[in-house]
Enzyme design. Structure first.
Site, PDB file in Angstrom:
ATOM      1  N   HIS A 174      32.995 133.514 -48.769  1.00  0.00           N
ATOM      2  CA  HIS A 174      34.340 133.373 -48.740  1.00  0.00           C
ATOM      3  C   HIS A 174      34.848 134.115 -49.768  1.00  0.00           C
ATOM      4  O   HIS A 174      35.723 133.647 -50.642  1.00  0.00           O
ATOM      5  CB  HIS A 174      34.719 131.881 -48.851  1.00  0.00           C
ATOM      6  CG  HIS A 174      36.307 131.717 -48.082  1.00  0.00           C
ATOM      7  ND1 HIS A 174      36.681 130.793 -47.254  1.00  0.00           N
ATOM      8  CD2 HIS A 174      37.355 132.719 -48.367  1.00  0.00           C
ATOM      9  CE1 HIS A 174      37.895 130.833 -47.102  1.00  0.00           C
ATOM     10  NE2 HIS A 174      38.306 132.118 -47.485  1.00  0.00           N
ATOM     11  N   ARG A 231      38.361 132.685 -40.664  1.00  0.00           N
ATOM     12  CA  ARG A 231      38.043 131.192 -40.905  1.00  0.00           C
ATOM     13  C   ARG A 231      36.889 131.057 -39.969  1.00  0.00           C
ATOM     14  O   ARG A 231      36.946 131.614 -38.728  1.00  0.00           O
ATOM     15  CB  ARG A 231      39.036 130.237 -40.458  1.00  0.00           C
ATOM     16  CG  ARG A 231      40.407 130.252 -41.598  1.00  0.00           C
ATOM     17  CD  ARG A 231      39.813 129.608 -42.666  1.00  0.00           C
ATOM     18  NE  ARG A 231      41.095 129.276 -43.683  1.00  0.00           N
ATOM     19  CZ  ARG A 231      41.350 130.311 -44.569  1.00  0.00           C
ATOM     20  NH1 ARG A 231      40.691 131.104 -44.786  1.00  0.00           N
ATOM     21  NH2 ARG A 231      42.474 129.893 -45.320  1.00  0.00           N
TER      22      ARG A 231
HETATM   23  P1  NDP Z   1      49.601 136.324 -40.759  1.00  0.00           P
HETATM   24  O1  NDP Z   1      50.134 134.890 -40.482  1.00  0.00           O
HETATM   25  O2  NDP Z   1      50.350 137.057 -41.453  1.00  0.00           O
HETATM   26  O3  NDP Z   1      49.184 136.792 -39.368  1.00  0.00           O
HETATM   27  C1  NDP Z   1      48.417 136.101 -38.352  1.00  0.00           C
HETATM   28  C2  NDP Z   1      48.294 137.081 -37.192  1.00  0.00           C
HETATM   29  O4  NDP Z   1      47.438 136.541 -36.202  1.00  0.00           O
HETATM   30  C3  NDP Z   1      49.587 137.704 -36.589  1.00  0.00           C
HETATM   31  O5  NDP Z   1      49.726 138.774 -35.985  1.00  0.00           O
HETATM   32  C4  NDP Z   1      49.713 136.536 -35.306  1.00  0.00           C
HETATM   33  O6  NDP Z   1      50.533 136.929 -34.254  1.00  0.00           O
HETATM   34  C5  NDP Z   1      48.239 136.419 -34.833  1.00  0.00           C
HETATM   35  N1  NDP Z   1      48.151 135.061 -34.247  1.00  0.00           N
HETATM   36  C6  NDP Z   1      48.289 133.946 -34.496  1.00  0.00           C
HETATM   37  N2  NDP Z   1      47.745 132.904 -33.581  1.00  0.00           N
HETATM   38  C7  NDP Z   1      47.459 133.713 -32.695  1.00  0.00           C
HETATM   39  C8  NDP Z   1      47.203 133.506 -31.085  1.00  0.00           C
HETATM   40  N3  NDP Z   1      47.130 132.164 -30.719  1.00  0.00           N
HETATM   41  N4  NDP Z   1      46.944 134.389 -30.501  1.00  0.00           N
HETATM   42  C9  NDP Z   1      47.094 135.800 -30.878  1.00  0.00           C
HETATM   43  N5  NDP Z   1      47.220 136.132 -32.073  1.00  0.00           N
HETATM   44  C10 NDP Z   1      47.638 134.971 -32.870  1.00  0.00           C
HETATM   45  O7  NDP Z   1      48.068 135.948 -41.473  1.00  0.00           O
HETATM   46  P2  NDP Z   1      47.665 136.941 -42.518  1.00  0.00           P
HETATM   47  O8  NDP Z   1      47.411 138.106 -42.001  1.00  0.00           O
HETATM   48  O9  NDP Z   1      48.095 136.879 -43.833  1.00  0.00           O
HETATM   49  O10 NDP Z   1      45.910 136.050 -42.670  1.00  0.00           O
HETATM   50  C11 NDP Z   1      45.090 135.802 -41.608  1.00  0.00           C
HETATM   51  C12 NDP Z   1      44.208 134.740 -42.276  1.00  0.00           C
HETATM   52  O11 NDP Z   1      43.320 135.303 -42.833  1.00  0.00           O
HETATM   53  C13 NDP Z   1      44.605 133.709 -42.781  1.00  0.00           C
HETATM   54  O12 NDP Z   1      45.530 132.605 -42.063  1.00  0.00           O
HETATM   55  C14 NDP Z   1      43.253 133.237 -43.434  1.00  0.00           C
HETATM   56  O13 NDP Z   1      42.746 132.228 -42.678  1.00  0.00           O
HETATM   57  C15 NDP Z   1      42.559 134.377 -43.683  1.00  0.00           C
HETATM   58  N6  NDP Z   1      42.195 134.637 -44.973  1.00  0.00           N
HETATM   59  C16 NDP Z   1      40.756 134.707 -45.502  1.00  0.00           C
HETATM   60  C17 NDP Z   1      40.363 135.407 -46.633  1.00  0.00           C
HETATM   61  C18 NDP Z   1      39.245 135.465 -47.198  1.00  0.00           C
HETATM   62  O14 NDP Z   1      38.856 135.579 -48.405  1.00  0.00           O
HETATM   63  N7  NDP Z   1      38.278 135.254 -46.320  1.00  0.00           N
HETATM   64  C19 NDP Z   1      41.685 135.515 -47.758  1.00  0.00           C
HETATM   65  C20 NDP Z   1      42.896 135.427 -47.019  1.00  0.00           C
HETATM   66  C21 NDP Z   1      43.498 135.075 -45.575  1.00  0.00           C
HETATM   67  P3  NDP Z   1      52.028 137.229 -34.387  1.00  0.00           P
HETATM   68  O15 NDP Z   1      52.082 138.628 -35.096  1.00  0.00           O
HETATM   69  O16 NDP Z   1      52.531 137.554 -33.003  1.00  0.00           O
HETATM   70  O17 NDP Z   1      52.630 136.152 -35.001  1.00  0.00           O
HETATM   71  C1  OXD Z   2      43.362 132.536 -47.858  1.00  0.00           C
HETATM   72  C2  OXD Z   2      41.981 132.426 -48.152  1.00  0.00           C
HETATM   73  O1  OXD Z   2      43.613 131.901 -46.934  1.00  0.00           O
HETATM   74  O2  OXD Z   2      41.639 132.855 -49.428  1.00  0.00           O
HETATM   75  O3  OXD Z   2      44.149 133.015 -48.666  1.00  0.00           O
HETATM   76  O4  OXD Z   2      41.166 132.201 -47.724  1.00  0.00           O
END
Ligand code: NDP
Ligand code: OXD
Length: 309
Positions: A272, A224
């Site tokens: 994106h 993001r």
């Molecule tokens: P998840 O919710 O599965 O994983 C999030 C990870 O971030 C976890 O490991 C979590 O830690 C960590 N995290 C969250 N908050 C913190 C913090 N404050 N400090 C340290 N670590 C933190 O998300 P996904 O992997 O499914 O997706 C990640 C992001 O990717 C989505 O939220 C979205 O914004 C983005 N995205 C972008 C896309 C694109 O096309 N550009 C497509 C899909 C997603 P913990 O394991 O300890 O909970």
């Molecule tokens: C998602 C994205 O969060 O596509 O799935 O950005």
């Protein structure tokens, strides 16, 4: 009883068709066709306008047509006790990992520098390094980040990862929490950002934390835009702290035509597209959750609203 598809999607028709296949008994309506709001039991949404979900008195669950739920949680009028279910992978992990691998290889094999040489018709050969001598870091080790880290490790990179809670992943040096972030960042010659956007992570990569990266590090943001302070990123690129950035996400999307990132020589912009939700996989995942709820069960792995992901 019906399902509301919040239809500001460019592929709403494909979603509707996919849901008709997997949930033929549940009518799917849009805001324009929905009739009585009390009939809506489930909402399937992507970045709904604030206020839309609060108008549905009998809503039992909200399904996000993506991984990141920041586009739902920004709605201050969201009903407090309704579970939010996000897509888990749904075909996105492979694509996100491809994107991260592209970025890693781009900088690891100096394609940014060779592009500059080409413009000057300069036949210079740079020494190249073994993957094992290239520290690459993944911020966020969730569904997507963990896949990226595992595949980078498979290719032999020196991989580390950072998350909120402690983790153990094969061949990945894991750091966590605020206490671990400086040690983590200070070893990332290539940093891949795969964090969700929450109150804790907004603006996380600011000048202070960017300064903890090794000089000449590269950034790949596929998560993001607002995770990174854009002015601080530009300053780090200008000042040479960062050698380059591959950016899929921005503070404002579409990225405005006058934003300097579009034309910055050290920046690659993509619109994106790091991962697109696969409609069939997404619909099948949501249908399984709805069936479970219709049989009296609870949805699995709902979003923790206090954490914001
Ligand atoms: P998840 O919710 O599965 O994983 C999030 C990870 O971030 C976890 O490991 C979590 O830690 C960590 N995290 C969250 N908050 C913190 C913090 N404050 N400090 C340290 N670590 C933190 O998300 P996904 O992997 O499914 O997706 C990640 C992001 O990717 C989505 O939220 C979205 O914004 C983005 N995205 C972008 C896309 C694109 O096309 N550009 C497509 C899909 C997603 P913990 O394991 O300890 O909970
Ligand atoms: C998602 C994205 O969060 O596509 O799935 O950005």
């Amino acid at each position: 009883l019906s399902i509301l598809l919040y239809n500001k999607l460019d592929n709403a028709d494909r979603w509707r068709a996919a849901f008709q296949e997997v949930l033929p008994d549940l009518p799917m309506v849009t805001r324009e066709t929905m009739g009585e709001p009390g009939e809506i039991r489930y909402a399937v949404v992507w970045q709904p306008e604030p206020g839309v979900l609060g108008e549905l008195p009998n809503l039992r669950a909200i399904f996000n047509l993506g991984a990141g739920v920041d586009g739902i949680l920004r709605d201050a009028s969201l009903p407090a006790d309704i579970p939010i279910v996000r897509l888990r992978d749904a075909g996105m992990a492979t694509q996100i990992t491809e994107y991260a691998l592209y970025g890693t290889l781009h900088y690891h094999r100096d394609f940014d520098r060779y592009a500059g040489f080409q413009r000057a018709a300069d036949w210079t050969e740079l020494p190249n390094r073994r993957a094992g001598d290239r520290p690459v870091g993944v911020m966020g080790l969730g569904v997507l980040g963990a896949d990226v880290a595992a595949k980078l490790a498979m290719l032999g990179f020196d991989v580390s990862g950072w998350s909120r809670s402690p983790k153990t992943l094969p061949d990945v040096s894991c750091f966590h929490g605020d206490d671990g972030v400086q040690a983590f960042l200070s070893r990332c010659e290539i940093l891949i950002v795969a964090l969700p956007l929450t109150d804790d992570t907004r603006g996380f990569l600011d000048a202070r934390r960017i300064a903890w990266l090794p000089d000449g590090a590269a950034l790949v943001n596929l998560a993001r835009g607002p995770l990174v302070v854009e002015a601080d990123l530009l300053a780090a690129l200008e000042g040479g702290k960062l050698r380059g950035a591959l950016l899929d996400v921005f503070n404002e999307e579409p990225l405005p035509a006058d934003n300097p990132l579009w034309r910055h020589p050290k920046v690659i912009v993509t619109p994106h597209i790091a991962a697109q939700t696969r409609v069939r996989e997404g619909a099948a995942q949501i249908a399984a959750e709805i069936r479970r709820m219709e049989e009296g069960g609870a949805p699995s792995q709902t979003v923790d609203r206090s954490l914001g992901y």
